[in-house]
Design a protein around this motif. Structure first.
Motif, mmCIF file in Angstrom:
data_model
loop_
_atom_site.group_PDB
_atom_site.id
_atom_site.type_symbol
_atom_site.label_atom_id
_atom_site.label_comp_id
_atom_site.label_asym_id
_atom_site.label_seq_id
_atom_site.Cartn_x
_atom_site.Cartn_y
_atom_site.Cartn_z
ATOM 1 N N LEU A 69 6.706 -0.601 -1.502
ATOM 2 C CA LEU A 69 7.802 -1.282 -0.572
ATOM 3 C C LEU A 69 7.836 0.132 0.127
ATOM 4 C CD1 LEU A 69 9.544 -4.598 -2.746
ATOM 5 C CD2 LEU A 69 8.147 -4.504 -1.133
ATOM 6 N N ALA A 70 8.475 0.824 -0.685
ATOM 7 C CA ALA A 70 8.793 2.554 0.041
ATOM 8 C C ALA A 70 7.920 2.731 0.879
ATOM 9 C CB ALA A 70 8.927 3.578 -1.030
ATOM 10 N N VAL A 71 6.931 3.173 0.249
ATOM 11 C CA VAL A 71 5.370 3.258 1.381
ATOM 12 C C VAL A 71 5.544 2.557 2.516
ATOM 13 C CG1 VAL A 71 3.077 4.359 1.398
ATOM 14 C CG2 VAL A 71 4.677 4.985 -0.429
ATOM 15 N N LEU A 72 5.461 1.566 2.235
ATOM 16 C CA LEU A 72 4.976 0.702 3.426
ATOM 17 C C LEU A 72 5.977 0.809 4.431
ATOM 18 C CD1 LEU A 72 3.925 -2.734 1.268
ATOM 19 C CD2 LEU A 72 2.162 -1.525 3.088
ATOM 20 N N HIS A 73 7.158 0.409 4.037
ATOM 21 C CA HIS A 73 8.607 0.671 4.797
ATOM 22 C C HIS A 73 8.283 1.882 5.275
ATOM 23 C CE1 HIS A 73 12.768 1.581 5.862
ATOM 24 N NE2 HIS A 73 12.790 -0.173 6.094
ATOM 25 N N ALA A 74 7.929 2.644 4.927
ATOM 26 C CA ALA A 74 8.413 4.008 5.332
ATOM 27 C C ALA A 74 7.350 4.002 6.900
ATOM 28 C CB ALA A 74 7.697 5.520 4.963
ATOM 29 N N VAL A 159 -3.602 3.950 -2.669
ATOM 30 C CA VAL A 159 -4.675 3.902 -2.129
ATOM 31 C C VAL A 159 -4.348 2.276 -1.084
ATOM 32 C CG1 VAL A 159 -6.706 2.965 -2.032
ATOM 33 C CG2 VAL A 159 -6.003 5.151 -2.938
ATOM 34 N N VAL A 160 -3.361 1.621 -2.337
ATOM 35 C CA VAL A 160 -3.026 -0.466 -1.661
ATOM 36 C C VAL A 160 -2.401 0.145 -0.699
ATOM 37 C CG1 VAL A 160 -2.138 -2.089 -1.961
ATOM 38 C CG2 VAL A 160 -4.270 -1.223 -3.080
ATOM 39 N N ALA A 161 -1.223 0.686 -0.988
ATOM 40 C CA ALA A 161 -0.035 1.523 0.258
ATOM 41 C C ALA A 161 -0.296 1.657 1.535
ATOM 42 C CB ALA A 161 0.673 2.087 -0.635
ATOM 43 N N LEU A 162 -1.147 2.957 1.319
ATOM 44 C CA LEU A 162 -2.018 3.343 2.383
ATOM 45 C C LEU A 162 -2.261 2.490 3.279
ATOM 46 C CD1 LEU A 162 -2.347 7.346 0.958
ATOM 47 C CD2 LEU A 162 -0.548 6.180 2.735
ATOM 48 N N ALA A 163 -3.683 2.248 2.710
ATOM 49 C CA ALA A 163 -4.181 1.019 3.414
ATOM 50 C C ALA A 163 -3.809 -0.389 4.675
ATOM 51 C CB ALA A 163 -5.162 0.359 2.520
ATOM 52 N N PHE A 164 -2.617 -0.974 3.573
ATOM 53 C CA PHE A 164 -1.911 -1.160 4.398
ATOM 54 C C PHE A 164 -1.073 -0.863 5.251
ATOM 55 C CE2 PHE A 164 -3.278 -4.529 0.797
ATOM 56 C CZ PHE A 164 -3.697 -5.806 1.963
ATOM 57 N N ILE A 166 -1.413 1.637 6.440
ATOM 58 C CA ILE A 166 -2.328 2.390 8.324
ATOM 59 C C ILE A 166 -2.324 1.538 8.874
ATOM 60 C CG2 ILE A 166 -4.053 3.241 9.370
ATOM 61 C CD1 ILE A 166 -3.949 4.947 6.782
ATOM 62 N N ALA A 167 -2.450 -0.257 8.462
ATOM 63 C CA ALA A 167 -2.695 -1.322 9.465
ATOM 64 C C ALA A 167 -1.970 -1.680 9.726
ATOM 65 C CB ALA A 167 -3.331 -2.518 8.373
ATOM 66 N N ILE A 168 -0.787 -1.806 9.243
ATOM 67 C CA ILE A 168 -0.136 -2.695 9.851
ATOM 68 C C ILE A 168 1.259 -1.747 10.581
ATOM 69 C CG2 ILE A 168 2.672 -3.501 9.275
ATOM 70 C CD1 ILE A 168 2.053 -4.399 6.785
ATOM 71 N N ARG A 169 0.833 -0.451 10.109
ATOM 72 C CA ARG A 169 1.426 -0.253 11.746
ATOM 73 C C ARG A 169 0.396 -0.015 12.676
ATOM 74 N NH1 ARG A 169 4.962 4.639 11.555
ATOM 75 N NH2 ARG A 169 4.841 6.180 13.728
ATOM 76 N N GLY A 170 -0.837 0.380 12.928
ATOM 77 C CA GLY A 170 -1.542 -0.097 13.826
ATOM 78 C C GLY A 170 -1.387 -1.651 14.616
#
Length: 434
Positions: A69-74, A159-164, A166-170
């Motif tokens: 959650l911290a990575v996705l939120h950041a 890896v899962v957090a970065l993938a989601f 980057i996708a959500i940020r895009g």
């Protein structure tokens, strides 16, 4: 970074470190009193470790969802300009790599874990993990999205957090261009989930004094003070490593920016003091930004990139400590970590420290992931809690120093001129008129 928050407390406004100190004193007294009954009541004395076992289980359970959650939120909430963002990522990565290198170097040279010995736990340990690049590459992709959460696999988790992320940020960028705002619902959900997990973490942290009391009292009653002798070596080694990291920051600032080391230290005095006293770089953030702009004289854009944006990813002190703690425990129980295994510790420490800003006691939480990556027993984290309250403050101060160093490096080798504010205002006015 190890962020001691202002959350739920069992003892009112008493600071957590004071509670831990009181627990340590009571534990020493209790352990000495129970020592004479160790041979006849060993099973009963062992029950004192139950609170510690429960706290460690809770930390292991919360570690992976917190990091996710911290990575996705950041990714969703942090605004990083393109060109400056690449430079910022490079500075953060090199700082973290140097911190871990220094930590492992000091731990290998001083070997603080050999200053006192402790028998390995009775359970089986998987410390035979080696570095196989192809296997490591294969293992980065999980069999299912939820598997890293269940296995506490930090590399797969990131890896899962970065993938989601980057996708959500895009998708967020596309929606902003199109004037849509559906992304705000995801931001709100992520924020609420992260705050909910952190609130639960505060409940667990409130039990740490009981965990410290139980594990210290049991250890002293059954084994005396021998297991704790090595902790003095750990404190000395960590302080030395943090000092070397601070010297690295000052050297890099001296050669990579226009700010002098003396000016850097003078401008960060308030921030360093606050970071040490509160053990929270998040609480210190306003003072860090103010010191960079008003006392050091950096441009506001540079100060915000390091102190506000970079602080979400910059946890050099925490990464350094986690790498040293893993090596310390392996030395303490007589298990030799090979260079490939230490490389795995480096990778895991980097990934585990991403997005850790704002997480209470983040060093203890993410340490469970680092230990699991090389098969070290996580129950030894309980021994580290006895000195973590002090080292927490020291590494948080280094984290803040790292934020300031990044800001200075982002500002370049030329100080701002008196005409710059007026020039920026003119450009902004011209843009509005167009």
């Amino acid at each position: 970074m190890s962020e001691s928050g202002q959350g739920f407390r069992l003892f009112g406004r008493t600071p957590l470190y004071v509670q831990i100190l009181i627990a340590l004193v009571l534990a020493v007294i209790t352990g000495l009193l129970l020592g004479s009954y160790a041979s006849t009541h060993e099973e009963l004395i062992n029950q004192l470790a139950i609170p510690c076992e429960l706290v460690l289980k809770a930390l292991r359970a919360l570690a992976t969802p917190l990091i996710l959650l911290a990575v996705l939120h950041a990714f969703m909430t942090t605004e990083i300009p393109g060109r400056s963002g690449r430079k910022l990522v490079w500075l953060l990565l090199t700082n973290t790599l140097m911190a871990i290198f220094i930590g492992l170097l000091v731990a290998n040279l001083l070997k603080p874990g050999t200053w006192g010995q402790m028998a390995p736990p009775s359970g089986a340990m998987d410390t035979n993990k080696t570095l196989d690049p192809w296997s490591l590459l294969r293992d980065t992709i999980p069999e299912s999205i939820l598997k890293p959460l269940n296995d506490n696999n930090v590399i797969q988790l990131i890896v899962v957090a970065l993938a989601f992320g980057i996708a959500i940020r895009g998708l967020k960028a596309i929606q902003i261009e199109q004037g849509r705002s559906q992304y705000r619902a995801i931001e709100d959900v992520l924020t609420m989930l992260l705050e909910a997990v952190i609130r639960i973490l505060h409940w667990v942290i409130a039990l740490i004094p009981f965990a410290v009391f139980g594990i210290v009292a049991r250890t002293i009653a059954l084994k005396g003070f021998e297991p704790f002798k090595a902790l003095g070596g750990l404190v000395i080694a960590v302080l030395l490593a943090l000092f070397l990291q601070a010297c690295f920051y000052l050297t890099r600032v001296h050669f990579g920016s226009w700010v002098s080391p003396r000016q850097f230290l003078r401008g960060g005095t308030d921030a360093f003091t606050t970071a040490f006293s509160t053990a929270s770089s998040t609480v210190t953030m306003p003072l860090t930004f103010e010191g960079l702009v008003e006392k050091v004289g950096l441009r506001e854009s540079s100060a915000s990139l390091g102190a506000l944006v970079g602080s979400n990813f910059n946890n050099d002190g925490t990464a350094l400590y986690e790498a040293m703690a893993a090596l310390f425990v392996s030395q303490l129980i007589g298990v030799q970590l090979s260079l490939p295994q230490q490389f795995i510790v480096v990778l895991t420490s980097i990934f585990a420290s991403v997005g850790a800003a704002g997480i209470p006691e983040a060093g203890l939480v993410t340490m469970t992931l680092v230990f699991s990556s090389v098969g070290l027993p996580t129950e030894y984290i309980a021994i580290l809690i006895t000195v973590d309250w002090f080292l927490d403050r020291c590494r948080t101060t280094i984290n803040v120093m790292g934020d300031m160093a990044v800001s200075c490096l982002m500002d370049g080798k030329h100080p701002k001129t008196a005409a710059e504010p007026f020039l920026q205002e003119a450009i902004a006015t011209e843009g509005e008129s167009m």
